[in-house]
Scaffold this motif. Structure first.
Motif, PDB file in Angstrom:
ATOM      1  N   LEU A 111      32.024 -27.346  27.407  1.00 45.65           N
ATOM      2  CA  LEU A 111      33.005 -28.375  26.922  1.00 45.65           C
ATOM      3  C   LEU A 111      34.140 -27.666  26.046  1.00 45.65           C
ATOM      4  CD1 LEU A 111      33.883 -31.390  26.716  1.00 45.65           C
ATOM      5  CD2 LEU A 111      32.523 -31.496  24.737  1.00 45.65           C
TER       6      LEU A 111
ATOM      7  N   GLN B 266      36.964 -36.778  34.221  1.00 47.32           N
ATOM      8  CA  GLN B 266      35.411 -36.573  34.445  1.00 47.32           C
ATOM      9  C   GLN B 266      35.082 -36.679  36.156  1.00 47.32           C
ATOM     10  OE1 GLN B 266      33.231 -35.314  32.334  1.00 47.32           O
ATOM     11  NE2 GLN B 266      34.698 -35.560  30.517  1.00 47.32           N
TER      12      GLN B 266
ATOM     13  N   LYS C 263      38.317 -35.166  37.961  1.00 47.09           N
ATOM     14  CA  LYS C 263      38.504 -33.940  37.381  1.00 47.09           C
ATOM     15  C   LYS C 263      38.432 -32.955  38.504  1.00 47.09           C
ATOM     16  CE  LYS C 263      36.799 -30.666  33.752  1.00 47.09           C
ATOM     17  NZ  LYS C 263      35.980 -30.613  32.649  1.00 47.09           N
TER      18      LYS C 263
END
Length: 431
Positions: free
Chosen positions: A214, A356, A360
């Motif tokens: 992340l 996400q 993504k």
């Protein structure tokens, strides 16, 4: 035979004449090309890089960023190597024995897998419980370890954190387990095997890896956003300054406009890429001194992917930034002409951070935005190597189209000084 040779000679003369005619037409369209050196773009690129190297703001921003990276890595290494000593007051021999076992467990020396945190524990003997409490109240001891009913109590001046009590529970449980096993005629290991509870991550990643992925994705997106915005605005401002001061007219009379554009693009691309390589290199060196050094191989591979994506993505944008500068007639116009590029970078940055799943994944194939997302996906394993190559090929193709169209718009708008032009007007206007 003579007729054949004569025909070949005529064809040769005709081909040479056609070549000269094409060159003449090209010279008429671009008269300064007759006298411009073929490597004029190299001179312009060298000038752009020399200006950056002498720019105090550029140097200071680079140094400050390097210091921040080193400070962050140094803090991580310091936190990993930092150890502390906790003073525990005891009032009995049993308490001292338990405290010493807790100290060994904390240091990773107890026979519990060696999973201590490396901290140490100092034991202080008190005459009785009241004396032990007074040691804690006088800050001569951090904690008091005393028997409480059939168990044990850890008391502090304030409510103790769970770290020391957790070690106490582990040691007490081990001792009670050993006593119980001896009475039952078995071993603690046999009982422990029957009561073992394990954990597993279905994705095959632990929490540290997930956090690292992340953070790495955010760093990749932030670096591209800042570099593209900073160097892009500098390209646009350089063009408008030359246009306002009429220096561009002198330059255009000496070298072809396309070489002027190529020099600006190449010079700034080299400087931007060199800066990114410097930051990544310092970051990777710093990681080797932190607890995350086991991830260094994967991080280095992702860094190589990122450099390739950065180079292609920035190259695609740099020509458009130069066009944004050529469309303006004064510095105040840059806010309007650069807004489309700024919006693309902002949307791409927040999209790469907040998107996400399938969203993504889809964004990672869009040129320019892919430079922020795809290297992170390659690191976390959500994208295969061939997906990275496909996204990179799309970005390179987009860069080629942007360079062709950008050169056309730049050439048509550079000498326009009467009013601000739009991208559409520059694309449709005549040479």
């Amino acid at each position: 035979m003579s007729s054949t040779k004569t025909q070949q000679t005529r064809q040769s003369h005709q081909s040479e004449q056609d070549r000269q005619d094409r060159q003449t037409r090209q010279d008429r369209q671009d008269p300064q090309a007759q006298h411009a050196p073929r490597d004029a773009w190299q001179l312009v690129a060298g000038r752009e890089m020399a200006v950056k190297v002498r720019d105090r703001n550029f140097i200071m921003s680079t140094v400050v960023t390097m210091v921040l990276i080193l400070a962050m890595m140094g803090f991580q290494a310091w936190m990993a190597s930092r150890s502390s000593t906790t003073t525990v007051a005891v009032v009995s021999a049993e308490g001292r024995s338990l405290a010493e076992s807790v100290g060994k467990a904390m240091a990773g020396k107890e026979d519990q897998g060696g999973q201590g945190d490396g901290d140490s524990l100092k034991v202080v003997q008190a005459a009785d419980e009241a004396a032990g409490r007074q040691l804690v109240l006088d800050d001569k001891a951090d904690l008091l370890l005393v028997q409480h009913g059939q168990g044990w109590q850890v008391a502090g001046n304030d409510e103790p954190s769970d770290r020391i009590p957790t070690y106490v529970r582990q040691v007490v449980n081990a001792q009670v387990l050993a006593q119980t096993a001896a009475k039952a005629g078995t071993t603690p290991q046999a009982i422990a095997q029957q009561t073992t509870v394990t954990t597993a991550g279905l994705s095959g990643k632990d929490q540290v890896q997930s956090v690292a992925q992340l953070v790495l994705g955010g760093i990749f997106a932030a670096l591209f956003y800042m570099a593209a915005l900073m160097f892009g605005m500098q390209i646009a401002q350089s063009v408008i300054e030359e246009k306002q001061s009429r220096i561009v007219e002198i330059l255009a009379s000496a070298i072809p406009v396309r070489q002027l554009l190529a020099g600006k693009v190449v010079g700034n691309t080299i400087m931007a890429t060199a800066q990114i390589v410097l930051y990544l290199g310092i970051g990777l060196i710093g990681v080797s001194f932190t607890p995350y050094k086991a991830m260094l191989t994967g991080l280095a591979g992702s860094a190589v992917w990122y450099i390739a994506f950065f180079l292609a993505g920035f190259l695609a944008l740099s020509c458009i930034w130069a066009v944004a500068g050529s469309l303006a007639t004064r510095n105040e116009d840059l806010q309007q002409t650069t807004t489309p590029l700024t919006m693309v970078l902002v949307l791409g940055f927040f999209g790469s951070i907040g998107a996400q799943g399938s969203v993504k994944a889809a964004l990672s194939y869009i040129p320019v935005i892919s430079s922020m997302i795809m290297p992170g996906r390659l690191y976390d394993g959500s994208a295969a190597w061939w997906e990275g190559l496909l996204a990179l090929a799309l970005t390179i193709a987009f860069a080629a189209v942007a360079i062709v169209l950008g050169e056309r718009m730049y050439r048509r708008s550079l000498m326009q000084t009467s009013s601000r032009m739009t991208f559409k007007q520059a694309l449709r206007s005549a040479d």
